[in-house]
Design an enzyme around this catalytic site. Sequence first.
Site, PDB file in Angstrom:
ATOM      1  N   ALA A 193       0.840  -1.196   0.000  1.00 30.45           N
ATOM      2  CA  ALA A 193       0.000   0.000   0.000  1.00 30.45           C
ATOM      3  C   ALA A 193       0.878   1.252   0.000  1.00 30.45           C
ATOM      4  O   ALA A 193       2.049   1.178   0.365  1.00 30.45           O
ATOM      5  CB  ALA A 193      -0.902  -0.018   1.228  1.00 30.45           C
ATOM      6  N   GLY A 197       6.591   2.295   2.872  1.00 31.54           N
ATOM      7  CA  GLY A 197       8.047   2.329   2.941  1.00 31.54           C
ATOM      8  C   GLY A 197       8.752   1.614   1.798  1.00 31.54           C
ATOM      9  O   GLY A 197       9.899   1.224   1.935  1.00 31.54           O
ATOM     10  N   HIS A 415     -14.592 -12.307  12.954  1.00 33.73           N
ATOM     11  CA  HIS A 415     -14.722 -12.970  11.662  1.00 33.73           C
ATOM     12  C   HIS A 415     -13.464 -13.793  11.363  1.00 33.73           C
ATOM     13  O   HIS A 415     -13.547 -14.980  11.030  1.00 33.73           O
ATOM     14  CB  HIS A 415     -14.958 -11.908  10.584  1.00 33.73           C
ATOM     15  N   GLU A 416     -12.322 -13.161  11.513  1.00 32.74           N
ATOM     16  CA  GLU A 416     -11.068 -13.857  11.182  1.00 32.74           C
ATOM     17  C   GLU A 416     -10.811 -15.013  12.143  1.00 32.74           C
ATOM     18  O   GLU A 416     -10.383 -16.091  11.729  1.00 32.74           O
ATOM     19  CB  GLU A 416      -9.886 -12.883  11.197  1.00 32.74           C
ATOM     20  N   ASP A 492     -15.980 -14.658   0.959  1.00 30.92           N
ATOM     21  CA  ASP A 492     -16.010 -16.040   1.451  1.00 30.92           C
ATOM     22  C   ASP A 492     -17.150 -16.807   0.801  1.00 30.92           C
ATOM     23  O   ASP A 492     -16.990 -17.957   0.375  1.00 30.92           O
ATOM     24  CB  ASP A 492     -16.240 -16.064   2.972  1.00 30.92           C
TER      25      ASP A 492
HETATM   26  P1  ADP Z   1       5.896   4.156  -0.462  1.00 31.75           P
HETATM   27  O1  ADP Z   1       6.999   4.301  -1.433  1.00 31.75           O
HETATM   28  O2  ADP Z   1       5.657   2.736  -0.047  1.00 31.75           O
HETATM   29  O3  ADP Z   1       4.625   4.823  -0.839  1.00 31.75           O
HETATM   30  P2  ADP Z   1       7.671   5.665   1.145  1.00 31.75           P
HETATM   31  O4  ADP Z   1       8.855   4.781   1.126  1.00 31.75           O
HETATM   32  O5  ADP Z   1       7.718   6.840   0.261  1.00 31.75           O
HETATM   33  O6  ADP Z   1       6.344   4.847   0.895  1.00 31.75           O
HETATM   34  O7  ADP Z   1       7.418   6.101   2.638  1.00 31.75           O
HETATM   35  C1  ADP Z   1       7.075   7.408   2.982  1.00 31.75           C
HETATM   36  C2  ADP Z   1       7.682   7.789   4.306  1.00 31.75           C
HETATM   37  O8  ADP Z   1       7.093   7.052   5.364  1.00 31.75           O
HETATM   38  C3  ADP Z   1       9.151   7.471   4.406  1.00 31.75           C
HETATM   39  O9  ADP Z   1       9.915   8.515   3.892  1.00 31.75           O
HETATM   40  C4  ADP Z   1       9.343   7.308   5.888  1.00 31.75           C
HETATM   41  O10 ADP Z   1       9.531   8.547   6.503  1.00 31.75           O
HETATM   42  C5  ADP Z   1       8.037   6.754   6.349  1.00 31.75           C
HETATM   43  N1  ADP Z   1       8.098   5.296   6.504  1.00 31.75           N
HETATM   44  C6  ADP Z   1       7.364   4.396   5.827  1.00 31.75           C
HETATM   45  N2  ADP Z   1       7.636   3.141   6.221  1.00 31.75           N
HETATM   46  C7  ADP Z   1       8.589   3.232   7.151  1.00 31.75           C
HETATM   47  C8  ADP Z   1       9.315   2.272   7.947  1.00 31.75           C
HETATM   48  N3  ADP Z   1       9.081   0.968   7.835  1.00 31.75           N
HETATM   49  N4  ADP Z   1      10.224   2.747   8.816  1.00 31.75           N
HETATM   50  C9  ADP Z   1      10.447   4.067   8.934  1.00 31.75           C
HETATM   51  N5  ADP Z   1       9.823   5.004   8.222  1.00 31.75           N
HETATM   52  C10 ADP Z   1       8.896   4.619   7.343  1.00 31.75           C
HETATM   53 ZN    ZN Z   2     -13.690 -14.157   5.683  1.00 37.38          ZN
END
Ligand code: ADP
Ligand code: ZN
Length: 610
Positions: A193, A197, A415-416, A492
């Site tokens: 999503a 990160g 549910h789960e 389901d």
């Molecule tokens: P995506 O590319 O999946 O849409 P990003 O990598 O651009 O998300 O994440 C956006 C920001 O959210 C990052 O710059 C960071 O600051 C923060 N972030 C997201 N996931 C993490 C994580 N696992 N640990 C630390 N910071 C995170």
């Molecule tokens: Zn279900």
Amino acid sequence: MYVVYGLLALAIILSIQFANPFQPSEISYSEFLGHLNAGEVKKVTITESRIEGTLQTAEGEKEFATSRIPDTDIKDLLPKLEEQGVEFSGRVENTFWRDFLLTWVLPLGLIAFIWFFIFRRVSRRIGGASPMSFGQSKVKLYDRSVERVTFNDVAGLDEAKEELREIIDFLRNPQKYRSIGARIPKGVLLVGAPGTGKTLLARAVAGEADVPFFSISGSQFMEMFVGVGAARVRDLFEQAKAKAPCIVFIDEIDTIGKVRGGIMASGGTEEREQTLNQLLSEMDGFDPQTGVIILAATNRPEVLDSAILRPGRFDRQIMIDRPDIKGREEILKVHARRVKLAPDVDLKKIAARTPGFAGAELANVVNEGALLAARKSKKEVEQEDFEAAIDRVIGGLELKSRVMSERERRVVAFHEVGHALAASLMEHADPVHRITVIPRGIGSLGMTMQLPEEDRYIMTRPELEDRLAVLLGGRAAEEIVFGEISTGAQNDLEKATILARKMVEDYGMSERLGPISLGLERGARLLLGEYSYGKEANYSEATAELIDQEVKELITGNYRRVKTALAENGRVLEGIAEVLLEKETLEGDAFRELVEEFRSGEKATLAERG
Ligand code: ADP
Ligand code: ZN
Ligand code: MG
């Protein structure tokens, strides 16, 4: 540049103004009348707007000029001039050059000027100052020493990190892998999503491997000119190969990787397809041993062309899930390193209050909290600032839909657990691998994953019936606990119905119908230009009715069965749902332990504990 243009414009205006080489001194009209009455005016030339002439004063002759007062003066003036014996004449003003400049040169110049600027901006947008550079990719090469991100900056995501470690190791010492003949994947696709990160993780891989990192977003391949995208892909790979070993990161690959060849192919999709084809052929063309590894990220894996996922391309996919409560705490910790925290701050509590938040939103919470504290001139960020920040981030529009209410979370949890408990109660069901109430993508609010213990090629009727029971377990649990049914079980029911129908029609598992294969004439039909595979009915109306009855019986029978089993284990269901609500994710072993503990009475539910 702007200063030069400004000066040029000024010069033009001034030269128009002072084109006249001889400059008579400008006097007011009353002054002129005074001179006239004093008999000092020798000669005048009257034009439409001005009076110019020569004065005869004590100091000698002097040129002068004055503006005429419109309309009123000339009739009064002429007799006076005659009276004073002034030599006077008229002149039609020659305004040709002025008019020419004002009506032609100036507007044309302005148009050229504006056009020039627009062109420059456009050409800058398409990358470069001249049209010759359209094909160069706008790839960004990160400077490793300045913007270095490492795995320390990425909280949680342990499974993803583990998988990527292998690639990092390969980039660090490719010789090790080469000598043993191991083939490293060319492409790795990060799926998850938005804000979980993916981009961050990709940069961390580059930071860990300490190799050049080329980053480009899928949309940057696409421009207004056909063919540019493909040229950019070529350029990107040329650059990368020259810098190997290195990482090429294509963010948001879904913008170019959408399914090809729709019925409604328009100009835009054609350009995208060309770009995609170029990307695929580049990926096929290079030897993975060169040390170029392609990472890509997407939050819409379902739209990707299957060609992208073929072996030798992005054959490895890593799921990046939204963090559970522990993961959220870790992410908060990473971001809280940068702010001053008051002693009362409890990151665990914040994590508990933010179900459904992704990393980006958590980073936002920390930052908003710090902003709020700063606005109140505090020295440190306190718990209340973070609490207020959460409300603010939740309020931030689109997220709302993702954050469930307490009641909805309870429904999803029961549910789960219903599915999972059904799986553990049914003799033939596959063991539970993981349960989660973290929303995963669109339309899925939670998930129960089962792993088969062995590959199955043949399944018996009891096994299939147990599978039906597990599918229906979620809905049964909802009915037992809440006495009502939600829309959450739609998927389901769909699966259960398909399975039951197959049991009856294809596997001949209905006693009333007997061991007959029904409706098995599969054939391809051309439908709207696409082949669709369907079944043709080869049975009578009466049989059709019987099939429907049998399907219904299978489903309702198994629904009753699972509901009874779950109802008998009501306190186990409740206890585990409570734990799941708190922890958000339960691994299979932890789940089985809980089943034992609640069943034996070793553990008590909240209600029992009061
Ligand atoms: P995506 O590319 O999946 O849409 P990003 O990598 O651009 O998300 O994440 C956006 C920001 O959210 C990052 O710059 C960071 O600051 C923060 N972030 C997201 N996931 C993490 C994580 N696992 N640990 C630390 N910071 C995170
Ligand atoms: Zn279900
Ligand atoms: Mg991203």
